[in-house]
Design a protein around this motif. Structure first.
Motif, mmCIF file in Angstrom:
data_model
loop_
_atom_site.group_PDB
_atom_site.id
_atom_site.type_symbol
_atom_site.label_atom_id
_atom_site.label_comp_id
_atom_site.label_asym_id
_atom_site.label_seq_id
_atom_site.Cartn_x
_atom_site.Cartn_y
_atom_site.Cartn_z
ATOM 1 N N LEU A 1 50.753 36.974 54.722
ATOM 2 C CA LEU A 1 49.677 37.936 54.990
ATOM 3 C C LEU A 1 48.467 37.680 54.097
ATOM 4 N N LEU A 2 48.713 37.245 52.845
ATOM 5 C CA LEU A 2 47.600 36.992 51.931
ATOM 6 C C LEU A 2 46.773 35.792 52.391
ATOM 7 N N VAL A 3 47.457 34.804 52.965
ATOM 8 C CA VAL A 3 46.714 33.650 53.511
ATOM 9 C C VAL A 3 45.808 34.110 54.653
ATOM 10 N N TYR A 4 46.386 34.941 55.547
ATOM 11 C CA TYR A 4 45.575 35.475 56.639
ATOM 12 C C TYR A 4 44.431 36.318 56.097
ATOM 13 N N ALA A 5 44.718 37.157 55.113
ATOM 14 C CA ALA A 5 43.684 38.041 54.563
ATOM 15 C C ALA A 5 42.591 37.245 53.876
ATOM 16 N N ASP A 6 42.962 36.154 53.216
ATOM 17 C CA ASP A 6 41.958 35.337 52.541
ATOM 18 C C ASP A 6 41.022 34.683 53.550
ATOM 19 N N ASN A 7 41.589 34.216 54.665
ATOM 20 C CA ASN A 7 40.745 33.608 55.706
ATOM 21 C C ASN A 7 39.801 34.639 56.321
ATOM 22 N N LYS A 8 40.339 35.837 56.560
ATOM 23 C CA LYS A 8 39.495 36.890 57.137
ATOM 24 C C LYS A 8 38.387 37.293 56.167
ATOM 25 N N ASN B 1 31.293 44.831 47.676
ATOM 26 C CA ASN B 1 32.377 43.850 47.744
ATOM 27 C C ASN B 1 32.617 43.185 46.388
ATOM 28 N N LEU B 2 31.515 42.881 45.698
ATOM 29 C CA LEU B 2 31.628 42.241 44.392
ATOM 30 C C LEU B 2 32.284 43.168 43.364
ATOM 31 N N LYS C 1 49.260 36.044 35.932
ATOM 32 C CA LYS C 1 48.255 35.014 35.650
ATOM 33 C C LYS C 1 47.811 34.314 36.930
ATOM 34 N N ARG C 2 48.753 34.078 37.837
ATOM 35 C CA ARG C 2 48.374 33.465 39.126
ATOM 36 C C ARG C 2 47.444 34.384 39.910
ATOM 37 N N GLN C 3 47.724 35.679 39.874
ATOM 38 C CA GLN C 3 46.861 36.615 40.587
ATOM 39 C C GLN C 3 45.468 36.686 39.951
ATOM 40 N N ILE C 4 45.423 36.610 38.617
ATOM 41 C CA ILE C 4 44.128 36.607 37.943
ATOM 42 C C ILE C 4 43.338 35.360 38.313
ATOM 43 N N GLU C 5 44.020 34.233 38.403
ATOM 44 C CA GLU C 5 43.343 32.992 38.798
ATOM 45 C C GLU C 5 42.777 33.109 40.205
ATOM 46 N N ILE C 6 43.550 33.719 41.113
ATOM 47 C CA ILE C 6 43.050 33.927 42.474
ATOM 48 C C ILE C 6 41.846 34.862 42.460
ATOM 49 N N SER C 7 41.928 35.941 41.662
ATOM 50 C CA SER C 7 40.818 36.902 41.599
ATOM 51 C C SER C 7 39.566 36.258 41.022
ATOM 52 N N GLU C 8 39.727 35.389 40.029
ATOM 53 C CA GLU C 8 38.565 34.708 39.453
ATOM 54 C C GLU C 8 37.913 33.778 40.478
ATOM 55 N N ASN C 9 38.744 33.098 41.275
ATOM 56 C CA ASN C 9 38.191 32.250 42.339
ATOM 57 C C ASN C 9 37.463 33.098 43.381
ATOM 58 N N ASN C 10 38.071 34.237 43.727
ATOM 59 C CA ASN C 10 37.421 35.130 44.694
ATOM 60 C C ASN C 10 36.118 35.697 44.143
ATOM 61 N N LEU C 11 36.087 35.932 42.822
ATOM 62 C CA LEU C 11 34.868 36.442 42.202
ATOM 63 C C LEU C 11 33.735 35.427 42.331
ATOM 64 N N GLN C 12 34.086 34.152 42.114
ATOM 65 C CA GLN C 12 33.060 33.114 42.263
ATOM 66 C C GLN C 12 32.568 33.031 43.700
ATOM 67 N N LYS C 13 33.511 33.121 44.642
ATOM 68 C CA LYS C 13 33.107 33.062 46.060
ATOM 69 C C LYS C 13 32.266 34.268 46.447
ATOM 70 N N MET C 14 32.694 35.452 45.967
ATOM 71 C CA MET C 14 31.972 36.660 46.343
ATOM 72 C C MET C 14 30.581 36.672 45.720
ATOM 73 N N GLN D 1 36.946 35.429 53.915
ATOM 74 C CA GLN D 1 35.920 34.380 53.878
ATOM 75 C C GLN D 1 35.011 34.441 55.108
ATOM 76 N N ASN D 2 35.601 34.916 56.223
ATOM 77 C CA ASN D 2 34.822 34.989 57.462
ATOM 78 C C ASN D 2 34.187 36.351 57.685
ATOM 79 N N GLY D 3 34.350 37.240 56.714
ATOM 80 C CA GLY D 3 33.747 38.560 56.827
ATOM 81 C C GLY D 3 34.457 39.485 57.784
ATOM 82 N N ALA D 4 35.693 39.138 58.182
ATOM 83 C CA ALA D 4 36.432 39.969 59.132
ATOM 84 C C ALA D 4 37.347 40.966 58.423
ATOM 85 N N LEU D 5 37.327 40.997 57.077
ATOM 86 C CA LEU D 5 38.202 41.896 56.326
ATOM 87 C C LEU D 5 37.449 42.400 55.101
ATOM 88 N N THR D 6 37.593 43.693 54.848
ATOM 89 C CA THR D 6 36.928 44.274 53.681
ATOM 90 C C THR D 6 37.667 43.864 52.415
#
Length: 456
Positions: free
Chosen positions: A401-408, A185-186, A159-172, A410-415
């Motif tokens: 690593l997930l924190v780093y990946a999330d920042n990247k 990406n979407l 459920k926590r991962q789904i919540e993160i994915s839903e937030n990422n979906l809104q951002k994407m 958001q900045n377009g530095a990670l697929t």
């Protein structure tokens, strides 16, 4: 003597349970107590103990002499002779017999004594089996309870991962509208969200199955209303010494039951051998009879029989007088020795000896299986501890690593594909950590249970 079971282990601090737990939620201790009171196997085993107690009492009664009172009445219609030896056509005769009889066996090759001793050991066997069943049930409830907790923990992780994915979906979606991301990406985020929802459905099904298994042990039918206490926290146990566990485990009831079965089979052999001996019995009886065909000879005042027409005269013979005058007593002492069944007795003795050997082998197998089981569990505990430490370290590193990946991201530095890989790795690490934690905890407590099972 009562043994300490898993409930007592829980009360020594292996689990920390909130004192304000809601009444509708089931703590582990409550589950175990309820199972011990309502499980059908436990109730059935208790009936076996009761049956063996009755057999013990019954074997004691074998020493009580058999005392019987008998009486019978007959009504006879037939030709008969009267007192003057003349036939009476179709005479109607009332007859009755009554008596009391006592009989007891003085010596029977100690069969009654050996049978009494055997019933005592059989009672001990049933009690030990009962304790072993309760222990097994307690451990089974504990394992099922841990499976439910594991299922809920994995469910919360998804459920926590789904919540993160839903937030990422809104951002994407916002990035796509602003031209900062592509539709690919979407779609990757949407696929990831669908996969996590699929995993959520699987986790919910596994959790429901674990709840059903636990309710089955408790003999509960309302699975939907059942809920465990989430405020149960787990403390990692200390390392135990294998030699101490092995030594203490030999006092477990399943080993005691196997030893008592050897004792019971030894007395079964003595019972079989008793058929080689003669049986000495003692009996006593007293009886009397009545018949209205009987007549009492009539005498004059000088004691001379009264005769009319050269026939002796008779008068009615009263019931009380008949019972008094026809009473008799008998004392018997009998000795019997079996001859024709001598070969059969030898076969019974040979079979009893074979049963002793089988019981001794069963004892050796029980001790061997228990020792191997404890060694296996001890090895699994060490493996589970290593797995738990590695999984915990993996979770910490993957979260970083997930924190780093999330920042990247958001900045377009990670697929999005690389981000999803990191996110999935975290989900896998959390699941592995949860499984290793409960595996390590349960098997460690199993060893501690074997160690702390004491005879009072």
């Amino acid at each position: 003597m009562k043994k300490r079971i898993i409930i007592q282990i829980l009360s020594l601090g292996l689990f920390s349970v909130s004192l304000q737990a809601q009444e509708q939620k089931w703590s582990l201790e409550k589950c175990i107590r309820y199972a011990l009171e309502n499980n059908t196997d436990v109730r059935s085993s208790a009936l076996v103990i009761n049956a063996n107690r009755i057999l013990v009492d019954k074997s004691k009664l074998d020493y009580v002499p058999h005392l019987n009172f008998t009486t019978d009445y007959r009504f006879d219609i037939s030709r008969s002779l009267d007192a003057n030896y003349a036939f009476i056509e179709n005479a109607k005769v009332n007859m009755a017999n009554t008596g009391i009889y006592l009989e007891t066996v003085v010596f029977d090759g100690f069969r009654k004594y050996n049978n009494y001793r055997k019933t005592l050991f059989d009672l001990d066997v049933s009690k030990a089996d009962f304790e072993a069943l309760k222990n097994d049930l307690s451990l089974s409830v504990m394992m099922s309870y841990m499976n439910v907790m594991l299922g809920k923990e994995i469910l919360q992780s998804i459920k926590r991962q789904i919540e993160i994915s839903e937030n990422n979906l809104q951002k994407m979606t916002r990035f796509l509208e602003e031209g900062m991301a592509t539709d690919e990406n979407l779609q990757n985020i949407l696929v990831q969200l669908d996969n996590e929802k699929y995993s959520l459905a699987e986790a919910e099904g596994s959790l429901k199955g674990a709840v059903i298994s636990l309710c089955s042990l408790l003999n509960l039918k309302d699975y939907d209303a059942f809920e465990i206490d989430d405020r149960l926290s787990i403390e990692m146990p200390e390392r135990l010494q294998l030699a101490d566990v092995l030594s203490s485990a030999l006092s477990l009831p399943q080993i005691k039951a196997a030893k008592k079965r050897v004792n019971s089979s030894e007395y079964a052999l003595k019972i079989a051998k008793s058929d080689f001996y003669p049986v000495l019995s003692f009996g006593a009886s007293g009886a009397s009879s009545f018949s209205d065909a009987r007549k009492k000879m009539l005498f004059d005042e000088n004691g001379v029989p009264v005769m009319v027409d050269n026939r002796i005269q008779y008068e009615t013979y009263p019931l009380t007088s008949q019972l008094k005058n026809h009473r008799f007593g008998l004392i018997t002492i009998s000795l019997s020795y079996p001859i024709s069944n001598f070969i059969q007795t030898r076969k019974n003795v040979a079979l009893a000896k074979n049963n002793i050997l089988q019981a001794q082998i069963n004892l050796e197998v029980a001790e061997k299986n228990l020792t191997e089981h404890i060694r296996q569990v001890y090895s699994e505990v060490e493996t589970a501890k290593k797995k738990y430490d590695a999984a915990q370290s993996s979770v910490e590193h993957t979260r970083t690593l997930l924190v780093y990946a999330d920042n990247k991201l958001q900045n377009g530095a990670l697929t999005t594909s690389d981000y999803i890989i990191t996110k999935n790795n975290l989900l896998i690490s959390e699941a592995q950590a949860s499984k290793a934690k409960y595996e390590y905890f349960f098997k460690s407590e199993l060893l501690k249970f074997y160690l702390t099972y004491e005879t009072k």
